[in-house]
Scaffold this active site. Structure first.
Site, PDB file in Angstrom:
ATOM      1  CG  ASP A   1      -2.089  -0.969   1.082  1.00 20.77           C
ATOM      2  OD1 ASP A   1      -2.279  -1.499  -0.035  1.00 20.77           O
ATOM      3  OD2 ASP A   1      -2.798  -1.192   2.079  1.00 20.77           O
TER       4      ASP A   1
ATOM      5  CD  GLU B   1      -0.964  -5.159 -10.004  1.00 17.97           C
ATOM      6  OE1 GLU B   1      -0.580  -6.174 -10.611  1.00 17.97           O
ATOM      7  OE2 GLU B   1      -1.875  -5.181  -9.151  1.00 17.97           O
TER       8      GLU B   1
END
Length: 361
Positions: free
Chosen positions: A237, A263
């Site tokens: 993250d 992503e």
């Protein structure tokens, strides 16, 4: 039925009800200008939205005269939504300094006019300035209209902004993507039609369509699963947050930055041509490669890009072209950028007639 010419001035309450039904931020800003122009009975009102650089701003304007022009009516809203980036005028800088110092609106009397500048506030800062001219000093009723409308719409805009943002990165979320593509397509089509109308005029100024186009790129973090597996999801993250930070620093304020989930990111930005777009994306790729991520050190990205033009207006088609270019980048070494148009010309991809669904990548 009440005749239109006999109708009274639009009420503040009715205007607020109309404004708060809008779910698009840029259309909301344009509608705010139009609403204030109608309530104050002025022909023109402008907004200067400040950039992070503090040297340039985005200038947009609403003109009642433009809206009444039969030749331009059909284009007026879409053209005003996509505003122009300019150097901040000295008079606006003076107004900004006055507002920051006095905490009051800037009102400057010059011969037969009053220039009025009101701040548009974000959290602890001025994010823009609203400007218009009057032939008289502001009345108490006019000041009440402006302050009330700006206060209420500020709160509503904050909620609207929050609903369109990805919770982790603060970038635009996937749900807002197709609507933004539709707006860009309308704008591009309008510019193309306008260019055709003036194409035979000698020594004409270059139209907006000739000087700026839009480019879309899909950004994918290389080996992101490996990052999560080796360092954990918290660090994963952190990578997403830092990448979105670098992305915001690299692109302009009005460029559209999305997180599609996982992503995958998408950026839509203005560029005069493919070469300029390539330079901007390569600069971003290098910035990410050079950035030192805590614990992980180096992270790289692959990108697939395409131009948005009159050939491909559908969101699914545009994203499909960029996705083909991204796939080629991932399959041929990663940490690289490829344009669909170049790959097609060189025979590395096939022009698929069936468009690829947005949900397919």
């Amino acid at each position: 039925m009440l005749d239109k010419k006999d109708a009274g001035p639009p009420s503040l309450l009715n205007k607020l009800v109309s404004l708060t039904t809008i779910r698009d931020i840029e259309l909301f800003e344009f509608s705010l200008l139009k609403t204030l122009a109608e309530l104050l009975r002025i022909n023109q009102i402008s907004m200067y939205s400040l950039n992070q650089t503090d040297t340039t701003c985005w200038f947009s304007t609403y003109s009642a005269n433009l809206a009444q022009d039969d030749n331009k009516r059909q284009f007026s809203e879409s053209q005003e939504i996509y505003t122009t980036e300019i150097t901040i005028p000295e008079e606006i800088r003076t107004a900004q300094l006055w507002i920051e110092t006095t905490k009051k609106p800037y009102i400057h009397h010059q011969v037969d006019r009053y220039l009025v500048v009101y701040p548009i506030l974000a959290v602890n800062k001025i994010e823009g300035m609203l400007t218009f001219e009057l032939s008289h000093s502001l009345t108490e009723d006019e000041m009440l209209i402006i302050s009330s409308l700006l206060s209420i719409t500020h709160n509503f805009r904050s909620l609207l902004d929050e609903s369109q943002k990805d919770k982790l990165t603060g970038l635009l979320n996937r749900q807002t993507f197709e609507e933004n593509i539709k707006k860009i397509s309308v704008h591009t089509l309008s510019s193309d039609m306008n260019q055709e109308q003036v194409g035979n005029e000698p020594n004409r100024r270059k139209s907006y369509a000739e000087t700026e186009r839009f480019c879309l790129a899909i950004v994918d973090i290389d080996d992101f699963k490996s990052i999560n597996d080796r360092f954990g999801h918290i660090m994963g993250d952190e990578v997403l947050l830092l990448l979105s930070y670098v992305m915001k620093q690299n692109f302009r304020t009005r460029d559209l930055l999305f997180r599609f989930g996982g992503e995958e990111f998408v950026v839509i930005f203005r560029a005069s041509n493919k070469e300029e777009a390539h330079r901007a994306l390569e600069r971003f790729r290098n910035k990410i490669q050079e950035y030192r991520f805590p614990q992980i050190d180096t992270v790289t990205i692959s990108m697939g890009a395409t131009l948005i033009n009159e050939v491909n207006y559908l969101a699914s088609e545009i994203i499909g072209r960029a996705d083909q270019a991204l796939y080629y980048a991932k399959q041929n070494g990663k940490n690289q950028l490829h344009f669909y148009e170049n790959l097609l010309q060189n025979g590395h991809v096939v022009d698929k007639k069936e468009v690829i669904s947005i949900d397919s990548f």
